[in-house]
Design a protein around this motif. Structure first.
Motif, mmCIF file in Angstrom:
data_model
loop_
_atom_site.group_PDB
_atom_site.id
_atom_site.type_symbol
_atom_site.label_atom_id
_atom_site.label_comp_id
_atom_site.label_asym_id
_atom_site.label_seq_id
_atom_site.Cartn_x
_atom_site.Cartn_y
_atom_site.Cartn_z
ATOM 1 N N CYS A 97 0.838 -1.208 0.000
ATOM 2 C CA CYS A 97 0.000 0.000 0.000
ATOM 3 C C CYS A 97 0.872 1.258 0.000
ATOM 4 C CB CYS A 97 -0.924 0.005 1.219
ATOM 5 S SG CYS A 97 -2.273 -1.198 1.151
ATOM 6 N N TYR A 107 0.450 3.469 -3.470
ATOM 7 C CA TYR A 107 -0.529 4.532 -3.276
ATOM 8 C C TYR A 107 0.164 5.816 -2.851
ATOM 9 C CZ TYR A 107 -4.195 0.951 -3.500
ATOM 10 O OH TYR A 107 -5.028 -0.066 -3.908
ATOM 11 N N SER A 108 -0.521 6.919 -3.040
ATOM 12 C CA SER A 108 0.024 8.207 -2.613
ATOM 13 C C SER A 108 0.125 8.265 -1.091
ATOM 14 C CB SER A 108 -0.883 9.341 -3.106
ATOM 15 O OG SER A 108 -2.158 9.260 -2.460
ATOM 16 N N ARG A 109 0.892 9.194 -0.582
ATOM 17 C CA ARG A 109 1.075 9.284 0.872
ATOM 18 C C ARG A 109 -0.226 9.533 1.623
ATOM 19 N NH1 ARG A 109 6.753 11.352 3.183
ATOM 20 N NH2 ARG A 109 8.075 9.944 1.970
ATOM 21 N N PRO A 110 -1.102 10.443 1.153
ATOM 22 C CA PRO A 110 -2.369 10.636 1.881
ATOM 23 C C PRO A 110 -3.221 9.369 1.929
ATOM 24 C CG PRO A 110 -1.955 12.492 0.410
ATOM 25 C CD PRO A 110 -0.935 11.443 0.073
ATOM 26 N N VAL A 111 -3.298 8.651 0.800
ATOM 27 C CA VAL A 111 -4.085 7.411 0.764
ATOM 28 C C VAL A 111 -3.457 6.369 1.680
ATOM 29 C CG1 VAL A 111 -4.817 5.470 -0.682
ATOM 30 C CG2 VAL A 111 -5.011 7.809 -1.539
ATOM 31 N N SER A 112 -2.150 6.231 1.601
ATOM 32 C CA SER A 112 -1.441 5.263 2.444
ATOM 33 C C SER A 112 -1.633 5.581 3.926
ATOM 34 C CB SER A 112 0.042 5.261 2.085
ATOM 35 O OG SER A 112 0.750 4.339 2.884
ATOM 36 N N PHE A 114 -4.132 7.219 5.285
ATOM 37 C CA PHE A 114 -5.532 6.922 5.611
ATOM 38 C C PHE A 114 -5.729 5.430 5.853
ATOM 39 C CE2 PHE A 114 -9.818 5.796 3.945
ATOM 40 C CZ PHE A 114 -10.580 6.422 4.920
ATOM 41 N N LEU A 115 -5.135 4.596 4.985
ATOM 42 C CA LEU A 115 -5.248 3.145 5.153
ATOM 43 C C LEU A 115 -4.555 2.682 6.426
ATOM 44 C CD1 LEU A 115 -4.649 1.942 1.462
ATOM 45 C CD2 LEU A 115 -6.813 1.991 2.725
ATOM 46 N N PHE A 154 -11.286 -1.899 3.275
ATOM 47 C CA PHE A 154 -10.076 -1.138 2.995
ATOM 48 C C PHE A 154 -8.822 -2.009 3.025
ATOM 49 C CE2 PHE A 154 -13.218 1.829 4.629
ATOM 50 C CZ PHE A 154 -13.182 2.814 3.650
ATOM 51 N N PRO A 161 -7.498 -3.377 -1.735
ATOM 52 C CA PRO A 161 -6.095 -3.319 -2.187
ATOM 53 C C PRO A 161 -5.498 -4.701 -2.435
ATOM 54 C CG PRO A 161 -6.440 -1.815 -0.357
ATOM 55 C CD PRO A 161 -7.677 -2.639 -0.466
#
Length: 439
Positions: free
Chosen positions: A101, A105-110, A112-113, A391, A395
């Motif tokens: 992940c 994924y981008s840092r904000p998405v990562s 959040f996960l 979530f 992925p």
């Protein structure tokens, strides 16, 4: 998504202190190799029999007899497929799900996960704390608040054994799983369930969908079966084996790890099924359709079955369930934090943070509201897990279906579609369960 070159240039091992620490014998036969790969599946399987599942299984058996046994079977089949995807990701890419992940994924998405994964682990630990506290109360008469505080000490036990090698952790979990199996083998013997009724219960029936009460419990069993933290955990701990990292070695590792996982989840099916069957034989068949609580089940088992040890073994299995789940929860927390953030806390600090988050609500509720509210908090922890599951599943299916990430080990077209169908069913049922629970 990040590029593959970035992933390769910034490589970190998952659980580096135990990575490739267990040797796989070269040129060994099938059974010797299987024994070397056996272990991670058991660590994953204990997540499927944690205390959070017990109340639902008990209520399903007491209210509807053996009918919902088919739902437990279907749940386990779904779990077997998702855990196969998880171990395949770890073996094929050398990355656990948290690392993947972060890579793609981008840092904000990562980030959040990561937050959602931490919430899921805290909810899992909450169920373990409450389950262990209830078991200590039933076995030794400890007040629930005292039992909650007592669970702090398992931090020291976990840390001690973690330092003595990964095989030790696997052996402890195997021993606890064996204890649970023995307890429920005894329960099956004394409750004398109907073999024909059990066989019939394995066949899905239309009334599961048409009966609202039955549907609600079925969704509870099916929707909360796959634990989010198990998907992170499994993708990491399969990398403790020192298999050859070429395509042939990975193919062999995936085969043996899948056998280990499938057999272990088969044991989890037996235990979950036994809880429901015990409730059906002891309560439903004697007209006690209202038993939906672990404590009530404990107090009723001996007088109904006419024996003196059924309740003791029931509570002992509950305690073993909580403690075995504690071991895997600790590892999952470490994997998630290191994978998403590349932050390595000392194990004792990581464990105390996770356990502290779980103990505070359990302690407050047990002191202020007592046993009934504590059981409701246990159910609430399962609702939280249901909310988090999507979530982790989405992925996982995306990564394992991506040929650029998985190479020759990407999901086949048939497996990809089957994975999405199962994922959508689980996510839809979890969403529905959450909706009707919050109404």
């Amino acid at each position: 998504m990040s590029s593959t070159n970035e992933k390769n240039s910034d490589y970190h091992l998952s659980l580096p202190e135990v990575h490739s620490s267990i040797a796989i014998p070269e040129g060994a036969g099938f059974w010797r190799k299987l024994r070397a790969f056996a272990g991670p599946g058991l660590l994953v399987a204990v997540g499927y029999i944690d205390p959070g599942n017990w109340a639902t299984d008990i209520e399903g058996g007491s209210r509807f007899g053996y009918t919902l046994l088919s739902v437990i079977l279907i749940s386990n089949l779904f779990a077997m497929l998702l855990q196969h995807l998880s171990l395949k990701l770890g073996i094929a890419t050398g990355r656990d799900l948290a690392q993947a992940c972060r890579d793609y994924y981008s840092r904000p998405v990562s980030f959040f996960l990561w937050i959602l994964a931490e919430i899921a682990i805290a909810a899992t630990d909450l169920a373990e704390v409450i389950g262990s506290a209830i078991a200590l109360n039933l076995l030794f008469g400890l007040p629930l608040p005292v039992g909650v505080i007592f669970t702090v000490f398992d931090v020291l036990i976990v840390l001690y054994f973690q330092q003595r090698g990964f095989r030790i952790i696997e052996s402890i979990v195997a021993g606890l799983m064996g204890l649970i199996l023995l307890c429920f083998a005894y329960e099956m013997f004394v409750s004398q369930p109907s073999i024909s009724a059990m066989a019939g219960g394995l066949i899905p029936k239309s009334e599961i969908v048409t009966n609202p009460g039955m549907l609600y419990i079925a969704i509870g069993i099916l929707g909360a079966t796959v634990m989010p933290h198990n998907l992170y955990l499994h993708s990491s701990i399969v990398q403790t084996r020192a298999f050859n990292r070429d395509d042939e070695g990975k193919k062999s590792a995936i085969k043996f790890a899948t056998i280990d996982s499938t057999l272990s989840l088969g044991l989890a099916f037996f235990i979950n099924g036994s809880i429901l069957v015990l409730a059906a034989a002891a309560f439903h068949n004697t007209g006690r359709f209202d038993v939906a609580d672990i404590t009530d089940a404990y107090h009723l088992l001996d007088p109904i079955l006419g024996v003196s040890l059924a309740s003791i073994f029931f509570a002992l299995a509950l305690l073993a369930s909580g403690q075995s789940s504690t071991l895997t929860g600790t590892l999952a927390g470490q994997i998630v934090m290191e994978g998403f953030l590349r932050i390595r806390l000392r194990p004792w600090m990581r464990r105390l943070i996770t356990r502290g988050i779980a103990i505070i609500p359990a302690l407050v509720v047990s002191i202020m509201y007592g046993e009934k509210a504590t059981t409701e908090l246990l159910v609430f922890s399962q609702v939280i897990l249901s909310l988090q599951l999507s979530f982790a599943v989405v992925p996982l299916v995306l990564f394992t279906s991506n040929k650029r990430i998985m190479g020759n080990f990407a999901n086949s077209t048939a497996l990809k579609y089957l994975s999405w169908i199962i994922s959508l069913i689980i996510m839809g049922l979890n969403a529905y369960l959450l909706f009707i629970t919050l109404l």
